[in-house]
Design an enzyme around this catalytic site. Sequence first.
Site, mmCIF file in Angstrom:
data_model
loop_
_atom_site.group_PDB
_atom_site.id
_atom_site.type_symbol
_atom_site.label_atom_id
_atom_site.label_comp_id
_atom_site.label_asym_id
_atom_site.label_seq_id
_atom_site.Cartn_x
_atom_site.Cartn_y
_atom_site.Cartn_z
ATOM 1 N N GLY A 157 0.598 -1.194 -0.087
ATOM 2 C CA GLY A 157 0.022 -0.119 -0.057
ATOM 3 C C GLY A 157 0.844 1.195 0.029
ATOM 4 C CG LEU B 133 -10.968 -2.681 4.967
ATOM 5 C CD1 LEU B 133 -9.742 -3.407 4.022
ATOM 6 C CD2 LEU B 133 -12.161 -2.245 3.856
ATOM 7 C CB SER C 58 -3.581 -13.831 -3.135
ATOM 8 O OG SER C 58 -2.441 -14.998 -2.900
ATOM 9 C CE1 TYR D 99 -10.731 -19.315 9.521
ATOM 10 C CE2 TYR D 99 -8.737 -20.150 10.831
ATOM 11 C CZ TYR D 99 -9.414 -19.018 9.866
ATOM 12 O OH TYR D 99 -8.741 -18.079 9.576
#
Length: 318
Positions: A35, A83, A157, A177
Amino acid sequence: MTGSFGATSTTDEVLAGVDLSGKRILVTGVSAGLGVETARVLAAHGAQVVGAARDLAKAKGATEEVRAQAKNGGGLELVELDLASLKSVRACADALVAAGKPFDIVIANAGVMATPFGKTADGFETQFGTNHLGHFVLVNRIASLMKPGSRLVNLSSSGHRFSDVDLEDPNFDHTPYAEFIAYGRSKTANVLFAVEFDRRHKARGVRATAVHPGGIQTELGRYMTPEVLQGLVDSINANQPAGAQFSWKTIPQGAATSVWAGVVAEADLVGAHFCEDCHVAEIVEGVDIRAGVRSYALDPERAKALWAKSEAMVGERF
């Protein structure tokens, strides 16, 4: 002109000779890594960059070089964006809309990778909620600011190959998970979001694409031990053809595909596609091969279904 760029091209090489004076560009995740580099090269070529970050103090320190290298009217403005909190996302979007200044490019760069199981402030699985749903709400809420000829670049990605999205159990409520499965779901969602956003907005001249920056050693890998990281590299290399072994990119090389897809490439070339190494990726199937894009990530019907599911999850229609 798309130029002859590739895996080792840097941001400065991709934007050589490009004047971005008068352009306004939103980049999320400007407190570290890709970024910061993306913001730096855009401002250095004259763009007014709006950099979004969760921790503004950290972002201010990390972007000193962005301000130092800004030229030809370029500059940097920081805005707060978490976010993992839709309250924060909506506040950020509302402030941008209230300001009323249009964008030429939106680069949805921020994200997390291979996190332990957790949930966002709104109860979404951390990676899906942060990487996809946060950007889904932000971008859709500011879509009116994206003028004809503008472009959305979603950072996905090669990790999208680990999993398609799971529209039945996006939060792992009923399935065990696994960090990289969750990461794969979120990165596939980034591509599918670009596909559907492109379909909805291309008639007014707004296009969307998704990119794989390459393997870069940044804060994104903070949750991975050196052993896990090396194991991942070894597994990648074990399945690559001769002469195509994995190698790390520098940060300027990693950010190059974002700026190539957002600024340099022709809109019709990249719209609704997945890009890597400064070119449009070919469709490749299977988890073992790192290069290319999996067909499920570009499936337009899957993209529509994800959009509907995402709207239901965030409680907002776009």
